[in-house]
Design a protein around this motif. Structure first.
Motif, PDB file in Angstrom:
ATOM      1  N   HIS A 115       0.845  -1.083  -0.126  1.00  0.00           N
ATOM      2  CA  HIS A 115      -0.102  -0.055  -0.051  1.00  0.00           C
ATOM      3  C   HIS A 115       1.002   1.149  -0.001  1.00  0.00           C
ATOM      4  CE1 HIS A 115      -3.159  -2.355   2.301  1.00  0.00           C
ATOM      5  NE2 HIS A 115      -3.228  -2.622   0.921  1.00  0.00           N
ATOM      6  N   ARG A 116       1.926   1.173   0.834  1.00  0.00           N
ATOM      7  CA  ARG A 116       2.504   2.422   0.746  1.00  0.00           C
ATOM      8  C   ARG A 116       3.456   2.698  -0.617  1.00  0.00           C
ATOM      9  NH1 ARG A 116       3.197   0.258   5.907  1.00  0.00           N
ATOM     10  NH2 ARG A 116       5.125  -1.159   5.607  1.00  0.00           N
ATOM     11  N   VAL A 117       3.989   1.396  -1.032  1.00  0.00           N
ATOM     12  CA  VAL A 117       4.669   1.621  -2.405  1.00  0.00           C
ATOM     13  C   VAL A 117       3.561   2.024  -3.283  1.00  0.00           C
ATOM     14  CG1 VAL A 117       5.837   0.371  -4.255  1.00  0.00           C
ATOM     15  CG2 VAL A 117       6.532  -0.068  -1.799  1.00  0.00           C
ATOM     16  N   HIS A 118       2.363   1.708  -3.418  1.00  0.00           N
ATOM     17  CA  HIS A 118       1.545   1.993  -4.471  1.00  0.00           C
ATOM     18  C   HIS A 118       1.054   3.514  -4.164  1.00  0.00           C
ATOM     19  CE1 HIS A 118      -2.255   1.916  -6.997  1.00  0.00           C
ATOM     20  NE2 HIS A 118      -2.714   2.652  -5.732  1.00  0.00           N
ATOM     21  N   ASP A 119       0.981   3.938  -2.990  1.00  0.00           N
ATOM     22  CA  ASP A 119       0.782   5.385  -2.745  1.00  0.00           C
ATOM     23  C   ASP A 119       1.737   6.270  -3.137  1.00  0.00           C
ATOM     24  OD1 ASP A 119      -1.640   4.449  -1.398  1.00  0.00           O
ATOM     25  OD2 ASP A 119      -0.732   4.953   0.558  1.00  0.00           O
ATOM     26  N   MET A 120       3.058   5.980  -3.105  1.00  0.00           N
ATOM     27  CA  MET A 120       4.200   6.729  -3.687  1.00  0.00           C
ATOM     28  C   MET A 120       4.197   6.723  -5.146  1.00  0.00           C
ATOM     29  SD  MET A 120       7.256   6.575  -0.771  1.00  0.00           S
ATOM     30  CE  MET A 120       7.432   4.266  -1.018  1.00  0.00           C
ATOM     31  N   LEU A 121       3.931   5.526  -5.509  1.00  0.00           N
ATOM     32  CA  LEU A 121       3.834   5.414  -7.282  1.00  0.00           C
ATOM     33  C   LEU A 121       2.727   6.285  -7.797  1.00  0.00           C
ATOM     34  CD1 LEU A 121       4.796   1.759  -7.697  1.00  0.00           C
ATOM     35  CD2 LEU A 121       6.076   3.700  -8.161  1.00  0.00           C
ATOM     36  N   GLN A 122       1.932   6.613  -7.126  1.00  0.00           N
ATOM     37  CA  GLN A 122       0.664   7.479  -7.597  1.00  0.00           C
ATOM     38  C   GLN A 122       1.399   9.018  -8.032  1.00  0.00           C
ATOM     39  OE1 GLN A 122      -2.191   5.824  -8.542  1.00  0.00           O
ATOM     40  NE2 GLN A 122      -0.633   4.554  -7.990  1.00  0.00           N
ATOM     41  N   ASP A 123       2.303   9.331  -7.433  1.00  0.00           N
ATOM     42  CA  ASP A 123       2.952  10.687  -7.455  1.00  0.00           C
ATOM     43  C   ASP A 123       3.796  10.555  -8.606  1.00  0.00           C
ATOM     44  OD1 ASP A 123       3.615  13.305  -6.062  1.00  0.00           O
ATOM     45  OD2 ASP A 123       5.319  12.627  -6.757  1.00  0.00           O
TER      46      ASP A 123
END
Length: 113
Positions: free
Chosen positions: A85-93
């Motif tokens: 989830h944390r990696v996914h959130d960062m990849l959204q930027d």
């Protein structure tokens, strides 16, 4: 387009502070290079991706991203925060996604030296 080691290293150096600031904002906690490495660099084993098994940095990057997406899809409905989830959130930027791609490619070049 083939990524070049010198360009990737320079990109990381030029953008590290901005990337860590953005990561801290997205993750809601102070992020330094050591913790960033744990979040991103520590996923090879989790994602079952061995950097030494790839002929090009682009192949490694593609495998890492595909493995991340599979892991995230498997875990996205879990009600508590997982590393995917944390990696996914960062990849959204978009800026942070580009930084992560370069960071992973730098890892590839380090392991292949």
């Amino acid at each position: 387009m083939r990524m070049r080691k010198e360009d990737v290293i320079q990109y990381i150096k030029d953008n590290e502070d901005k990337a860590l600031k953005k990561a801290s904002q997205i993750l809601h906690k102070e992020t330094n290079m050591q913790s960033f490495n744990g979040i991103i660099g520590g996923k090879n084993a989790t994602y079952d991706v061995n950097v030494l098994e790839y002929e090009t940095p682009e192949d490694y990057l593609e495998a890492w991203m595909q493995s991340h997406q599979k892991k995230y899809n498997d875990e996205r409905n879990i009600p508590y925060t997982k590393s995917s989830h944390r990696v996914h959130d960062m990849l959204q930027d978009s800026f942070l996604a580009e930084f992560i791609r370069n960071y992973l490619v730098r890892t590839y070049f380090k392991k292949h030296d």
